[in-house]
Enzyme design. Structure first.
Site, short mmCIF file in Angstrom:
data_model
loop_
_atom_site.label_atom_id
_atom_site.label_comp_id
_atom_site.label_asym_id
_atom_site.label_seq_id
_atom_site.Cartn_x
_atom_site.Cartn_y
_atom_site.Cartn_z
N GLU A 247 1.07 -1.22 -0.06
CA GLU A 247 -0.06 0.01 0.02
C GLU A 247 1.10 1.15 -0.06
O GLU A 247 1.52 1.52 1.01
CB GLU A 247 -0.80 -0.01 1.32
CG GLU A 247 -1.65 -1.21 1.50
CD GLU A 247 -2.79 -1.25 0.55
OE1 GLU A 247 -3.09 -0.32 -0.26
OE2 GLU A 247 -3.35 -2.20 0.32
N CYS A 281 -2.26 8.77 2.51
CA CYS A 281 -2.10 8.24 0.88
C CYS A 281 -3.03 8.63 0.22
O CYS A 281 -2.97 8.73 -1.14
CB CYS A 281 -1.74 7.03 1.23
SG CYS A 281 -3.05 6.10 2.01
P1 NAD Z 1 8.49 4.94 4.78
O1 NAD Z 1 8.21 4.07 3.48
O2 NAD Z 1 9.44 5.76 5.01
O3 NAD Z 1 8.24 4.17 5.88
C1 NAD Z 1 7.11 3.22 6.09
C2 NAD Z 1 7.55 2.09 7.14
O4 NAD Z 1 8.58 1.53 6.33
C3 NAD Z 1 8.27 2.55 8.46
O5 NAD Z 1 7.80 1.63 9.52
C4 NAD Z 1 9.82 2.72 8.10
O6 NAD Z 1 10.52 2.16 9.48
C5 NAD Z 1 9.74 1.04 7.24
N1 NAD Z 1 11.11 1.28 6.36
C6 NAD Z 1 11.66 2.24 5.93
N2 NAD Z 1 12.87 1.77 5.34
C7 NAD Z 1 12.66 0.34 5.27
C8 NAD Z 1 13.29 -0.73 4.75
N3 NAD Z 1 14.61 -0.45 3.97
N4 NAD Z 1 13.08 -2.01 4.77
C9 NAD Z 1 11.66 -2.24 5.62
N5 NAD Z 1 11.15 -1.04 6.24
C10 NAD Z 1 11.53 -0.16 6.09
O7 NAD Z 1 6.89 5.93 4.73
P2 NAD Z 1 6.67 7.10 5.62
O8 NAD Z 1 7.38 8.12 5.39
O9 NAD Z 1 6.72 6.29 7.16
O10 NAD Z 1 4.99 7.08 5.28
C11 NAD Z 1 4.36 7.99 4.20
C12 NAD Z 1 4.03 7.22 3.09
O11 NAD Z 1 3.31 6.10 3.47
C13 NAD Z 1 3.52 7.99 1.96
O12 NAD Z 1 4.18 7.85 0.85
C14 NAD Z 1 1.95 7.34 1.91
O13 NAD Z 1 1.40 7.71 0.88
C15 NAD Z 1 2.24 5.98 2.15
N6 NAD Z 1 1.16 5.56 2.77
C16 NAD Z 1 0.34 4.80 1.86
C17 NAD Z 1 -0.92 4.30 2.42
C18 NAD Z 1 -1.62 3.35 1.59
O14 NAD Z 1 -2.57 2.61 2.02
N7 NAD Z 1 -1.39 3.08 0.29
C19 NAD Z 1 -1.36 4.52 3.63
C20 NAD Z 1 -0.65 5.30 4.45
C21 NAD Z 1 0.43 5.86 4.19
#
Ligand code: NAD
Length: 486
Positions: A247, A281
């Site tokens: 997502e 998102c």
């Molecule tokens: P992010 O991708 O930086 O982090 C999300 C999660 O992934 C965190 O728990 C982080 O610690 C983890 N993470 C980071 N690097 C990683 C790696 N290399 N391996 C595994 N895990 C890792 O995103 P964010 O800045 O925390 O959140 C914002 C983003 O989330 C936006 O792009 C938003 O659109 C998206 N989002 C999507 C949905 C959806 O349902 N489509 C819902 C909410 C947020």
């Protein structure tokens, strides 16, 4: 306030003793330091989940459901505390955490509690003499990684279907906002879930998250976060070819046609982008206006945005709080200059409010008018920042709406039923809202197309995504020709 890892039914420090400071986005102050899981802790959590899996997956589905229902009741019983905690940790206004995040979390656990014994297998009408039936079997240990924008609600979106289907889970909340998830872990223990069925390991993405995504004993990874990290998850998952559900980001087109109810559309467009400070998102971050109504719409929309009550999220009157981290605030603010550099007009906002809010991570509601190819019309800003685009007819509206790599949320405002259905069918997005925006319900599938990811949360779709079809053939009354007759 719980600040330890939850592994095998026990709260514990990280093996290496690492911690992460959790800050209050309202004033930058320290709330607490939490234990920071790294790879060794994730391994322990996966082992605990593996040990719990056989009994949990064999437990009567109705009994698993009962535990989820009990958890929902405990969330209701602790609603005010959870709302306060979520507001403190994320900066969501308390009126939203009380009115939306907490009740939606309970409702989602309740829905999947009820769902546990409703997911049916099937009997396939195959050749005479054979019975072929299909069971929906749990996958095993599921890894779940969530971001910081709706941490409490996402515990229910992720855990609800996974547990109802009979999987055991290792969940990694964002390092920025782990507090409500750890409180849910306490409630999970209080509800009587067997040890190891749910494990919570807050930690950094590049350590704990990475290990979970590549772990050879994890059968599926469900990820919500940015598209860039989603790609890394796919890479990391390839070792054991685990299933992946993504997502990811969005750039929601919210289209207002010339025949729309303007009062409703103006209010709906504000909700679409400014709720949760735009950190959603599915946010309606591209506001597309028909030429005929654009000027009148913008005059009122800009005035509405400028009047939004920004401030301490703990106060009941606050309509918009701070963004969740300083780093993210800086990123959002940088888009004002990016917009200007490409010739966009800033209609309101574009700066951090000064005065008593200057120590927090605040951004004023921002509206810019740009061209469809500009960066602010293509990249996810993920803040209270909306890009206005104008169009002349339906065809142009559709081509602008679909000219993005993302495809998550979208909205239409029109009184013309045929136009609404036609556009809703043609827009490239996982969800389309007509004369409303950002509706979610645990029964309705949620997810994206294109670079917004794949797989679906909620409803029967989620139950399918957390199970595998297992086909069983029984020779009931058939004479099978002997191919190798002797
Ligand atoms: P992010 O991708 O930086 O982090 C999300 C999660 O992934 C965190 O728990 C982080 O610690 C983890 N993470 C980071 N690097 C990683 C790696 N290399 N391996 C595994 N895990 C890792 O995103 P964010 O800045 O925390 O959140 C914002 C983003 O989330 C936006 O792009 C938003 O659109 C998206 N989002 C999507 C949905 C959806 O349902 N489509 C819902 C909410 C947020």
């Amino acid at each position: 306030m719980q600040n330890q890892l939850f592994i095998g039914g026990r709260f514990t420090n990280a093996a290496a003793g690492g911690t992460i400071d959790v800050l209050n986005p309202h004033d930058g102050g320290l709330i607490t330091a939490i234990a920071a899981a790294d790879a060794a802790d994730v391994d322990l959590a996966v082992q605990a989940a593996q040990r719990a899996f056989p009994a949990w997956s064999r437990m009567a589905a109705a009994d698993r459901g009962r535990l989820l229902l009990k958890l929902a009741d405990l969330i209701d019983a602790n609603a005010e505390e959870l709302a306060q905690l979520e507001t403190l940790d994320t900066g969501h206004p308390i009126r939203d955490t009380r009115g939306l995040d907490v009740p939606r979390t309970a409702a989602c656990f309740r829905y999947f509690g009820g769902m546990a014994d409703k997911l049916l297998g099937s009997v396939v009408p195959v050749e005479a003499g054979f019975l072929n039936y299909v069971r929906r079997a749990p996958i095993g240990v599921v890894g779940q990684i969530v971001p910081w924008n709706f941490p409490l609600m996402f515990t229910s979106w992720k855990l609800g279907p996974a547990l109802a289907a009979g999987n055991t889970v290792v969940l990694k909340p964002s390092e920025l906002t782990p507090l409500s998830t750890l409180r849910i872990a306490e409630l999970i223990a209080a509800a009587g879930f067997p040890d190891g069925v749910v494990n919570v390991v807050p930690g950094y993405g590049h350590t704990a998250g990475q290990r979970l995504a590549e772990h050879p004993e994890v059968g599926k990874i469900a990820f919500t976060g940015s598209t860039a990290t989603g790609r890394r998850i796919v890479e990391a998952s390839k070792g054991n070819l685990k299933r992946v559900q993504l997502e990811l980001g969005g750039k929601g087109a919210n289209i207002v046609f010339e025949d729309a109810d303007l009062d409703a559309a103006i209010n709906g467009a504000a909700w679409a982008i400014f709720h949760n400070q735009g950190q959603a998102c599915i946010a309606g971050s591209r506001l597309m206006l028909h030429d005929k109504i654009a000027d009148a719409f913008l005059e009122r929309f800009t005035a509405l945005a400028a009047s939004i009550r920004l401030g301490d999220p703990r106060l009941p009157d606050t309509e918009m709080g701070p963004l969740t981290s300083a780093q993210h605030r800086d990123k959002v603010l940088s888009y004002t200059q990016i917009a200007r550099d490409q010739g966009a007009r800033v209609l309101t906002g574009g700066h951090a409010p000064g005065g008593e809010l200057s120590t927090g991570y605040y951004v004023a509601p921002t509206i810019v008018e740009a061209k469809p190819g500009d960066r602010v019309a293509q990249e996810e800003v993920f803040g209270p920042f909306v890009t206005v685009l104008r169009f002349g007819d339906d065809e142009e509206a559709l081509s602008i709406a679909n000219a993005t790599d993302y495809g998550l949320g979208s909205g239409l405002w029109t009184r013309d039923l045929a136009r609404a259905h036609k556009m809703a069918g043609a827009i490239q997005a996982g969800m389309c809202w007509v004369n409303c925006y950002k509706r979610v319900n645990p029964g309705s599938p949620f997810g994206g197309v294109g670079q917004s990811g794949y797989g679906r949360e909620m409803g029967f779709e989620a139950m399918h995504d957390y199970t595998e079809a297992r086909s069983v053939w029984v020779n009931v009354d058939a004479t099978v020709p002997a191919h190798f007759k002797r």
